[in-house]
Design a protein around this motif. Structure first.
Motif, PDB file in Angstrom:
ATOM      1  N   ILE A 144       9.214   2.351  -7.389  1.00  0.00           N
ATOM      2  CA  ILE A 144       8.104   1.632  -6.740  1.00  0.00           C
ATOM      3  C   ILE A 144       7.650   0.705  -7.526  1.00  0.00           C
ATOM      4  O   ILE A 144       7.109   0.650  -8.553  1.00  0.00           O
ATOM      5  N   ALA A 145       7.313  -0.620  -6.804  1.00  0.00           N
ATOM      6  CA  ALA A 145       6.649  -1.486  -7.610  1.00  0.00           C
ATOM      7  C   ALA A 145       5.590  -2.321  -6.662  1.00  0.00           C
ATOM      8  O   ALA A 145       5.444  -2.183  -5.555  1.00  0.00           O
ATOM      9  N   THR A 146       4.762  -3.566  -7.329  1.00  0.00           N
ATOM     10  CA  THR A 146       3.843  -4.048  -6.716  1.00  0.00           C
ATOM     11  C   THR A 146       4.166  -5.696  -6.291  1.00  0.00           C
ATOM     12  O   THR A 146       5.238  -6.058  -6.831  1.00  0.00           O
ATOM     13  N   SER A 170       0.949  -1.261  -0.020  1.00  0.00           N
ATOM     14  CA  SER A 170       0.069   0.025   0.002  1.00  0.00           C
ATOM     15  C   SER A 170       0.933   1.319   0.047  1.00  0.00           C
ATOM     16  O   SER A 170       2.042   1.187   0.133  1.00  0.00           O
ATOM     17  N   PRO A 171       0.490   2.327  -0.330  1.00  0.00           N
ATOM     18  CA  PRO A 171       1.379   3.482  -0.418  1.00  0.00           C
ATOM     19  C   PRO A 171       2.087   3.777   0.996  1.00  0.00           C
ATOM     20  O   PRO A 171       3.119   4.282   1.220  1.00  0.00           O
ATOM     21  N   ALA A 197       5.738  -0.925   2.750  1.00  0.00           N
ATOM     22  CA  ALA A 197       6.919  -1.374   2.022  1.00  0.00           C
ATOM     23  C   ALA A 197       7.124  -3.003   2.519  1.00  0.00           C
ATOM     24  O   ALA A 197       7.488  -2.957   3.717  1.00  0.00           O
ATOM     25  N   LEU A 198       6.859  -4.027   1.830  1.00  0.00           N
ATOM     26  CA  LEU A 198       7.430  -5.188   2.091  1.00  0.00           C
ATOM     27  C   LEU A 198       8.759  -5.732   2.043  1.00  0.00           C
ATOM     28  O   LEU A 198       8.944  -6.501   2.832  1.00  0.00           O
ATOM     29  N   GLY A 199       9.209  -4.911   0.832  1.00  0.00           N
ATOM     30  CA  GLY A 199      10.610  -5.285   0.928  1.00  0.00           C
ATOM     31  C   GLY A 199      11.334  -4.568  -0.442  1.00  0.00           C
ATOM     32  O   GLY A 199      10.602  -3.668  -0.805  1.00  0.00           O
TER      33      GLY A 199
END
Ligand SMILES: [Fe+2]
Length: 308
Positions: free
Chosen positions: A288-290, A185-186, A189-191
């Motif tokens: 930034i990526a998903t 999400s904005p 951050a997962l990694g």
């Protein structure tokens, strides 16, 4: 400003209860074992790094990862800042090492001064014929069966308990810069895929990927660059014929762009073959990526749940 700027990842270290079984796997995977004692294996690829994989006799598990600094002077600066010592590196190629512990307790060796190994011969890449670009004329192409030629260790992925804490730790000490940060999400951050800060020198899209995993901290995978696509496919067949555990592949990643092929060692540690990855300089910025970008493929099978 980071304490130092590492040049590359150096090796990964594991424990295994059966060194002969690990050696057989490493040879199917395409490494060359250069040291085999009753208590330890050390293996190299075809490139100049004297060691890319270490196995100590013991209960199966991941021990740690090593990164290569530019100089022993860098190690001395790091050791002084961390209250650690510069010690002799007891591995093929010698050199010096500072041993640290990251926020999740992963062992991190920072090494310098290793004597490079003489590169081993790798069959030269053979030309490709494409419509409108015929590079192989009046000549056959023959790919000998056998293991892939592992050339070098290219990146390591660690599962971490708190991405931001680990990111800070690695960036402050080793000078990583973000290539692609994975946002759920904005605000979260997962990694991130992190590359070395080598200024104008080209470096891999990622040398370290830190990912906050629901499984908790631990080893995710280590990835070895092979000679080319034919070499990767030859190696795939060899591992399949040997009855090894295929994890995911063959496919082409989105982030980093490389062709990938993931396998498990006899104790379940994932090692990747890859080729044709992206190279960037420090000036190439961050994106930034998903999660879809992370786990999606440009072609090839979808990620199995075990990779998630
Ligand atoms: Fe990878």
């Amino acid at each position: 400003m980071s304490l130092l700027k590492i040049e590359d990842v150096a090796y990964v270290r594991f424990r295994a209860p059966d060194l002969a079984e690990m050696r057989a796997f490493l040879e199917d995977f395409g490494m060359v074992v250069t040291e085999a004692t009753a208590t330890r294996l050390a293996a190299r690829g075809a490139g100049p790094s004297p060691v890319v994989h270490v196995t100590e006799l013991g209960d199966a598990g991941f021990v740690g990862v090593a990164f290569r600094a530019e100089s022993v002077a860098d190690l001395e600066r790091l050791a002084a800042a961390e209250g650690a010592a510069v010690e002799a590196l007891d591995l093929p190629g010698g050199g010096s090492v500072v041993t640290l512990s990251d926020p999740d307790g992963h062992r991190v060796d920072v090494v310098a001064g290793q004597a490079p190994a003489d590169p081993l011969p790798v069959a030269a890449a053979q030309a490709w014929n494409r419509p409108g670009a015929h590079d192989r004329l009046r000549a056959t192409k023959r790919i000998a069966a056998g293991p892939a030629n592992v050339v070098r260790l290219g990146h390591v992925v660690l599962n971490v308990s708190d991405f931001r804490a680990s990111e800070r730790w690695y960036k402050d000490r080793l000078g990583f810069i973000t290539s692609d940060e994975i946002r759920l999400s904005p605000a979260f951050a997962l990694g991130a895929f992190l590359r070395c800060d080598r200024g104008e020198t080209l470096t891999d899209h990622h040398t370290l990927f830190l990912v906050q995993s629901p499984k908790g901290p631990g080893f995710n995978h280590a990835a070895y660059e092979v000679a080319d696509l034919d070499d990767l496919m030859r190696g795939h067949q060899r591992l399949k014929d040997a009855g090894r555990h295929a994890e995911w592949g063959v496919g082409r990643h989105i982030l980093g762009s490389q062709v990938f092929d993931y396998w498990r060692d006899p104790w379940g540690h994932t090692l990747e073959h890859w080729t044709d990855g992206d190279l960037f300089t420090a000036a190439d910025g961050s994106n930034i990526a998903t999660v879809q970008d992370l786990l999606g493929v440009q072609w090839g099978p979808q990620a199995p749940p075990t990779m998630g």
